[in-house]
Structure formats: structure tokens, C-alpha cells
Design a protein around this motif. Structure first.
Motif, short mmCIF file in Angstrom:
data_model
loop_
_atom_site.label_atom_id
_atom_site.label_comp_id
_atom_site.label_asym_id
_atom_site.label_seq_id
_atom_site.Cartn_x
_atom_site.Cartn_y
_atom_site.Cartn_z
N ASP A 86 0.83 -1.22 0.00
CA ASP A 86 0.00 0.00 0.00
C ASP A 86 0.86 1.26 0.00
O ASP A 86 0.47 2.28 -0.58
N ALA A 87 2.02 1.19 0.65
CA ALA A 87 2.91 2.35 0.70
C ALA A 87 3.41 2.72 -0.69
O ALA A 87 3.43 3.90 -1.07
N VAL A 88 3.79 1.73 -1.47
CA VAL A 88 4.27 1.99 -2.84
C VAL A 88 3.15 2.56 -3.69
O VAL A 88 3.35 3.54 -4.42
N LEU A 89 1.96 1.97 -3.61
CA LEU A 89 0.83 2.46 -4.39
C LEU A 89 0.50 3.90 -4.02
O LEU A 89 0.25 4.75 -4.89
N TRP A 90 0.51 4.18 -2.72
CA TRP A 90 0.21 5.54 -2.24
C TRP A 90 1.28 6.52 -2.72
O TRP A 90 0.95 7.62 -3.20
N ALA A 91 2.55 6.15 -2.61
CA ALA A 91 3.64 7.03 -3.02
C ALA A 91 3.57 7.35 -4.51
O ALA A 91 3.81 8.48 -4.93
N ALA A 92 3.23 6.36 -5.32
CA ALA A 92 3.09 6.59 -6.76
C ALA A 92 1.89 7.49 -7.04
O ALA A 92 1.97 8.42 -7.85
N GLN A 93 0.80 7.24 -6.35
CA GLN A 93 -0.42 8.04 -6.52
C GLN A 93 -0.19 9.50 -6.15
O GLN A 93 -0.70 10.41 -6.81
N GLU A 94 0.61 9.73 -5.11
CA GLU A 94 0.87 11.09 -4.63
C GLU A 94 1.99 11.79 -5.38
O GLU A 94 2.31 12.94 -5.08
#
Length: 197
Positions: A92-100
């Protein structure tokens, strides 16, 4: 009744946050205690933080994500070919970082989880996570200038392109988000068997 002398503990390098490899005399000791208290890290093992290990891309975005309160990413589908294990601590951290917009990956559709980061790369992540832009012709110098102007490098000795250890990532996060305040919770331990990895 047990009486302890805090100044003697500091001189003797009493362990911090239950970690045998972080002592009260280390410049990053308060930052590590803050990170444990804030849920940013649980270390790399039951009694280890591994302060000298170079931070990986997976660890870095996980630190940022946890510091942000573990927000759910907008999509649960990964766009990176090497980020497929939905149960992994970093997913989830990677997905969030890419999204942001904190990271776009390492190219070729990969995030490159275990690749290590330099100081200028960490400063770039921190800048983007703060919703700011480090502008300039040289992205590395711009990132360092941004970190310096925001007080994140106060007390650090580093070279922009050198590998950034876990201790300094947590130290910079503490300076940015923890306010650099003194942390008073030396009894806080790390649950056995838990860790960033």
C-alpha cells in the motif's frame, strides 16, 4: 525500589526504544524513539533498528506512508511489475507514493524495491511528500537546498550522492514531522518478530 541516573545512562549509551543497536548518545536516538512512538518503524528485528543499513526504496516509501497516517491508496492495483504481493508491508505504501507523485518508479515498469537510495533521492521524496517542489537545473542540488532550507540537514554530515542510512532517513522525518522535540519514552519496546522487513 530501583533508582536510575539518566545522565549516567546517557554516558553509558543506554538502549533506545528497545533496540540494542541504538543508544541514547546517538544523534538520531530521539528521532528513532519518535519513529517508534509514531508507528513509522518497528525496526528490522525484535531488538534491532539497523541504523547503518542503507535505506531501500521499499523502506523509504513505507516510512513516509506510515508518517502520513497510512492513507489507503485510491487503487489497490499495482502498476509496477515487481510490486505484486498484496500482503507485503510495502504494498500500500508503494501504491500511495506513486499516486501522490512521490515516486514514479525506477523505469521499465518497475519500482525496484530493494534498490538503495542516496541522500539527494531521499530529500526529493521528502520534498514531494511535503507537497513542495525543489526547483533548479540540477535536481540533486535543488533537493539538497530544499532539505537545508527546511532544517532537515541540521546536525547531519553527508554527501548528496552517498548512500543514506536508515538512521538519517528517520532523523530527517523527525525534523520535518516530529518537530525535533525531545521524546520521553525510553520504556517503549519493539514487539518480538515484527519489523519493517
Amino acid at each position: 525500589i530501583t533508582v536510575t541516573d539518566a545522565s549516567a545512562d546517557a554516558k553509558n549509551g543506554a538502549p533506545v526504544a528497545g533496540f540494542d543497536d541504538v543508544s541514547s548518545g546517538d544523534y538520531y536516538a530521539q528521532a528513532v524513539q519518535w519513529a517508534v512512538n509514531a508507528g513509522v518503524t518497528t525496526g528490522t528485528g525484535a531488538n534491532t533498528f539497523s541504523p547503518d543499513n542503507t535505506v531501500t526504496r521499499a523502506e523509504a516509501v513505507t516510512f513516509l506512508w506510515r508518517a502520513a497516517g497510512e492513507p489507503a491508496p485510491a487503487s489497490s492495483a499495482s502498476s509496477f511489475s515487481d510490486v505484486t504481493d498484496r500482503s507485503a508491508y510495502y504494498y500500500d505504501a508503494v501504491l500511495w507514493a506513486a499516486q501522490e507523485g512521490i515516486t514514479t518508479g525506477a523505469g521499465g515498469g518497475r519500482f525496484d524495491l530493494n534498490s538503495t537510495l542516496s541522500y539527494d533521492q531521499i530529500f526529493t521524496f521528502l520534498c514531494r511528500a511535503a507537497g513542495e517542489t525543489a526547483s533548479g537545473d540540477d535536481w540533486s542540488a535543488a533537493a539538497v537546498n530544499w532539505a537545508s532550507s527546511n532544517g532537515l540537514t541540521d546536525g547531519l554530515s553527508f554527501t548528496a550522492k552517498a548512500d543514506c542510512p536508515r538512521s538519517d532517513v528517520v532523523y530527517c522525518l523527525w525534523k520535518q514531522l516530529g518537530g525535533g522535540e525531545t521524546v520521553q519514552d525510553p520504556s517503549q519496546g519493539v514487539p518480538a518478530g515484527s519489523g519493517d522487513l
